[in-house]
Scaffold this motif. Structure first.
Motif, PDB file in Angstrom:
ATOM      1  N   LYS A   1      22.621  19.289  98.217  1.00  0.00           N
ATOM      2  CA  LYS A   1      21.463  20.189  98.248  1.00  0.00           C
ATOM      3  C   LYS A   1      20.259  19.500  98.859  1.00  0.00           C
ATOM      4  O   LYS A   1      19.493  20.114  99.619  1.00  0.00           O
ATOM      5  N   ALA A   2      20.078  18.218  98.530  1.00  0.00           N
ATOM      6  CA  ALA A   2      18.929  17.473  99.061  1.00  0.00           C
ATOM      7  C   ALA A   2      19.005  17.361 100.580  1.00  0.00           C
ATOM      8  O   ALA A   2      17.970  17.301 101.256  1.00  0.00           O
ATOM      9  N   ARG A   3      20.202  17.375 101.142  1.00  0.00           N
ATOM     10  CA  ARG A   3      20.385  17.243 102.592  1.00  0.00           C
ATOM     11  C   ARG A   3      20.735  18.577 103.250  1.00  0.00           C
ATOM     12  O   ARG A   3      21.030  18.624 104.445  1.00  0.00           O
ATOM     13  N   SER A   4      20.765  19.627 102.429  1.00  0.00           N
ATOM     14  CA  SER A   4      21.195  20.953 102.923  1.00  0.00           C
ATOM     15  C   SER A   4      22.562  20.864 103.597  1.00  0.00           C
ATOM     16  O   SER A   4      22.830  21.488 104.638  1.00  0.00           O
ATOM     17  N   ASN A   5      23.434  20.101 102.977  1.00  0.00           N
ATOM     18  CA  ASN A   5      24.773  19.847 103.524  1.00  0.00           C
ATOM     19  C   ASN A   5      25.792  20.695 102.769  1.00  0.00           C
ATOM     20  O   ASN A   5      26.245  20.344 101.682  1.00  0.00           O
ATOM     21  N   ARG A   6      26.170  21.855 103.377  1.00  0.00           N
ATOM     22  CA  ARG A   6      27.075  22.757 102.677  1.00  0.00           C
ATOM     23  C   ARG A   6      28.467  22.157 102.499  1.00  0.00           C
ATOM     24  O   ARG A   6      29.161  22.454 101.519  1.00  0.00           O
ATOM     25  N   ASP A   7      28.901  21.302 103.423  1.00  0.00           N
ATOM     26  CA  ASP A   7      30.201  20.647 103.247  1.00  0.00           C
ATOM     27  C   ASP A   7      30.195  19.733 102.012  1.00  0.00           C
ATOM     28  O   ASP A   7      31.216  19.561 101.348  1.00  0.00           O
ATOM     29  N   GLY A   8      29.028  19.154 101.737  1.00  0.00           N
ATOM     30  CA  GLY A   8      28.905  18.332 100.532  1.00  0.00           C
ATOM     31  C   GLY A   8      29.107  19.154  99.267  1.00  0.00           C
ATOM     32  O   GLY A   8      29.632  18.666  98.259  1.00  0.00           O
ATOM     33  N   ALA A   9      28.706  20.432  99.300  1.00  0.00           N
ATOM     34  CA  ALA A   9      28.958  21.318  98.172  1.00  0.00           C
ATOM     35  C   ALA A   9      30.455  21.514  97.971  1.00  0.00           C
ATOM     36  O   ALA A   9      30.936  21.701  96.846  1.00  0.00           O
ATOM     37  N   GLY A  10      31.195  21.465  99.086  1.00  0.00           N
ATOM     38  CA  GLY A  10      32.652  21.563  98.989  1.00  0.00           C
ATOM     39  C   GLY A  10      33.240  20.370  98.239  1.00  0.00           C
ATOM     40  O   GLY A  10      34.201  20.521  97.463  1.00  0.00           O
ATOM     41  N   ASP A  11      32.662  19.179  98.440  1.00  0.00           N
ATOM     42  CA  ASP A  11      33.111  18.011  97.672  1.00  0.00           C
ATOM     43  C   ASP A  11      32.863  18.236  96.185  1.00  0.00           C
ATOM     44  O   ASP A  11      33.686  17.883  95.334  1.00  0.00           O
TER      45      ASP A  11
ATOM     46  N   ARG B   1      32.550  23.457  77.632  1.00  0.00           N
ATOM     47  CA  ARG B   1      32.421  22.623  78.836  1.00  0.00           C
ATOM     48  C   ARG B   1      33.260  23.206  79.983  1.00  0.00           C
ATOM     49  O   ARG B   1      32.841  23.158  81.148  1.00  0.00           O
ATOM     50  N   LEU B   2      34.393  23.769  79.650  1.00  0.00           N
ATOM     51  CA  LEU B   2      35.239  24.389  80.661  1.00  0.00           C
ATOM     52  C   LEU B   2      34.520  25.575  81.307  1.00  0.00           C
ATOM     53  O   LEU B   2      34.547  25.745  82.541  1.00  0.00           O
ATOM     54  N   ASP B   3      33.854  26.381  80.505  1.00  0.00           N
ATOM     55  CA  ASP B   3      33.097  27.511  81.035  1.00  0.00           C
ATOM     56  C   ASP B   3      31.983  27.035  81.961  1.00  0.00           C
ATOM     57  O   ASP B   3      31.727  27.647  83.025  1.00  0.00           O
ATOM     58  N   LEU B   4      31.313  25.973  81.585  1.00  0.00           N
ATOM     59  CA  LEU B   4      30.229  25.436  82.398  1.00  0.00           C
ATOM     60  C   LEU B   4      30.762  24.892  83.729  1.00  0.00           C
ATOM     61  O   LEU B   4      30.138  25.080  84.793  1.00  0.00           O
ATOM     62  N   ALA B   5      31.921  24.225  83.681  1.00  0.00           N
ATOM     63  CA  ALA B   5      32.522  23.701  84.908  1.00  0.00           C
ATOM     64  C   ALA B   5      32.889  24.838  85.858  1.00  0.00           C
ATOM     65  O   ALA B   5      32.694  24.740  87.080  1.00  0.00           O
ATOM     66  N   GLU B   6      33.405  25.932  85.316  1.00  0.00           N
ATOM     67  CA  GLU B   6      33.761  27.078  86.148  1.00  0.00           C
ATOM     68  C   GLU B   6      32.511  27.709  86.760  1.00  0.00           C
ATOM     69  O   GLU B   6      32.492  28.096  87.941  1.00  0.00           O
ATOM     70  N   SER B   7      31.444  27.800  85.975  1.00  0.00           N
ATOM     71  CA  SER B   7      30.194  28.362  86.482  1.00  0.00           C
ATOM     72  C   SER B   7      29.638  27.521  87.622  1.00  0.00           C
ATOM     73  O   SER B   7      29.223  28.056  88.676  1.00  0.00           O
ATOM     74  N   ASN B   8      29.645  26.195  87.433  1.00  0.00           N
ATOM     75  CA  ASN B   8      29.137  25.297  88.475  1.00  0.00           C
ATOM     76  C   ASN B   8      30.035  25.327  89.707  1.00  0.00           C
ATOM     77  O   ASN B   8      29.565  25.272  90.847  1.00  0.00           O
ATOM     78  N   ARG B   9      31.338  25.411  89.480  1.00  0.00           N
ATOM     79  CA  ARG B   9      32.281  25.467  90.617  1.00  0.00           C
ATOM     80  C   ARG B   9      32.048  26.732  91.443  1.00  0.00           C
ATOM     81  O   ARG B   9      32.048  26.711  92.686  1.00  0.00           O
ATOM     82  N   SER B  10      31.831  27.847  90.723  1.00  0.00           N
ATOM     83  CA  SER B  10      31.623  29.114  91.412  1.00  0.00           C
ATOM     84  C   SER B  10      30.364  29.075  92.277  1.00  0.00           C
ATOM     85  O   SER B  10      30.362  29.535  93.430  1.00  0.00           O
ATOM     86  N   LYS B  11      29.289  28.505  91.719  1.00  0.00           N
ATOM     87  CA  LYS B  11      28.046  28.384  92.477  1.00  0.00           C
ATOM     88  C   LYS B  11      28.229  27.489  93.688  1.00  0.00           C
ATOM     89  O   LYS B  11      27.810  27.829  94.818  1.00  0.00           O
ATOM     90  N   ALA B  12      28.856  26.305  93.475  1.00  0.00           N
ATOM     91  CA  ALA B  12      29.060  25.361  94.578  1.00  0.00           C
ATOM     92  C   ALA B  12      29.960  25.965  95.654  1.00  0.00           C
ATOM     93  O   ALA B  12      29.739  25.751  96.854  1.00  0.00           O
ATOM     94  N   PHE B  13      30.951  26.734  95.246  1.00  0.00           N
ATOM     95  CA  PHE B  13      31.862  27.367  96.213  1.00  0.00           C
ATOM     96  C   PHE B  13      31.098  28.370  97.073  1.00  0.00           C
ATOM     97  O   PHE B  13      31.297  28.434  98.304  1.00  0.00           O
TER      98      PHE B  13
END
Length: 410
Positions: free
Chosen positions: A349-359, A389-401
């Motif tokens: 996010k700091a670099r506006s690097n969308r591929d980094g979000a894929g990582d 924690r599983l729900d939170l991981a899914e939420s973060n994954r969905s946003k990053a995706f």
């Protein structure tokens, strides 16, 4: 003539002065019995106490130690599973203790002895309380009865009464090793750690001969100091000090290294903490608790997630790992991947690097996999926490995706 009379008087005086005192046979046989009793040679002790009482049936010290000899024999039989034989001797000790009041109605020690039997051997604490109180009604200064009463109340779960009686016992005999360490351990059980430490330290300073009891007291000081150290870091130094003493006593006990590692961690001395955690893993032969301790420190204190992942992977390769540790290990592994995912996402996010979000997505998916594995093995104490924690991981994954694919804004 007067001269001869003087000589006779002088000789008579010398003769009288040199006449030996009568031998107290009861005390002689009693002293022999005590020597045997101190060597745990109970049968020999018993025989000599009986001899002493033939010469003086009212010799209370011989009665008291004879009861102790009976109890020694009885508990030996009990440890071998011979309850019937044990009961014969324990009942004999009870008869002896009861007889003391008929010799001297003001002597409290017989009732105190009965309190001991019923609290420690016959497992009848209510009866024990009755006998201890009878002893104290005769002699409020009987410290052993006060101590026995406190322990009995403690075993009954009557904590306020036990606390009050312990304080009385300490006041009456402040230099008693047994009372200081017992009260200290009692306070530790109540989580009154800062109050417990001075009593435990005093017991140690006075001197504890039994090595197992010494280790118990030192270990209690360390654990209490680690708790108080959360609000007063000076106590972490105390924990290090007493851990060092424990390690000198037993350098192969891996738990002592974990505790000292925790103290070093509290002091911010991470290199020494990790060194001790590694030593605990080595000495324990791979005990999962040692791995978990190091992994938690790396994860939550040092934020060294990749190092923690390596430790946890080694743990989870163990073939005979219990469900509890398999669940906990995977839970921690999920937390490591989750935090790496967060770090990747924030850097991207700091670099506006969308591929980094894929990582970040890939790490969140690993976290979800670890959490799901943890759920398969978890008991009720962990299940809800893992699910959240599983729900939170899914939420973060969905946003990053969404960010990675250009569907969502940062």
């Amino acid at each position: 003539m007067k001269k001869w009379i003087g000589i006779v008087v002088i000789l008579f005086g010398i003769s009288m002065a040199q006449e030996p005192e009568p031998v107290d046979s009861a005390k002689i046989w009693f002293s022999i019995g005590v020597d045997y009793l101190n060597k745990n040679m109970y049968e020999d002790a018993l025989r000599n106490f009986k001899r002493a009482l033939k010469f003086n049936p009212n010799f209370i010290p011989a009665h008291l130690d004879m009861a102790r000899a009976y109890l020694g024999i009885g508990t030996n039989y009990l440890s071998r599973g011979l309850a019937d034989s044990s009961n014969i001797y324990i009942d004999s000790a009870e008869v002896v203790y009861r007889s003391i009041s008929s010799i001297d109605s003001t002597d409290s020690r017989g009732w105190q002895g009965l309190g001991f039997i019923y609290s420690t051997i016959k497992n009848d604490p209510q009866k024990a309380v009755e006998f201890y109180n009878m002893a104290l009604s005769l002699d409020p200064e009987n410290v052993d009865a006060v101590y026995g009463l406190a322990k009995t109340y403690e075993n009954l779960g009557e904590k306020e009464k036990a606390d009050s009686v312990y304080k009385t016992a300490i006041t009456k005999n402040p230099n008693s090793v047994s009372i200081n360490y017992s009260y200290g351990l009692f306070l530790v059980e109540l989580s009154r750690f800062d109050e417990a430490i001075p009593y435990l330290e005093k017991a140690y300073e006075i001197g504890i001969e039994d090595v197992d009891r010494l280790k118990e007291v030192l270990n209690a000081i360390v654990r209490a100091s680690l708790q108080v150290g959360k609000t007063n870091k000076d106590y972490f130094n105390k924990a290090v000090h007493y851990s060092n003493i424990l390690i000198e006593l037993d350098s192969l006990n891996f738990v002592y290294y974990i505790d000292r590692g925790d103290a070093y961690a509290g002091l911010g001395r991470s290199n020494q903490a990790l060194k001790d955690y590694d030593k605990s893993i080595e000495l324990s032969g791979g005990n999962p608790a040692a791995y978990i301790k190091k992994a938690m420190y790396l994860t939550y204190d040092l934020k060294r997630y990749n190092d923690a992942i390596s430790v946890l992977q080694n743990l989870l390769e163990s073939e005979n790992l219990s469900d509890y540790y398999r669940a906990l290990g995977n839970f921690l592994l999920g937390d490591c991947y989750f935090n790496v995912g967060n770090a990747n996402y924030q850097a991207a996010k700091a670099r506006s690097n969308r591929d980094g979000a894929g990582d970040a997505v890939r790490y969140y998916e690993r976290a979800k996999e670890a959490y799901n594995t943890a759920l398969r093995y978890a008991d009720a104490s962990l299940r809800d926490q893992i699910a959240r924690r599983l729900d939170l991981a899914e939420s973060n994954r969905s946003k990053a995706f969404g960010v990675w694919k250009g569907i969502e804004p940062w």
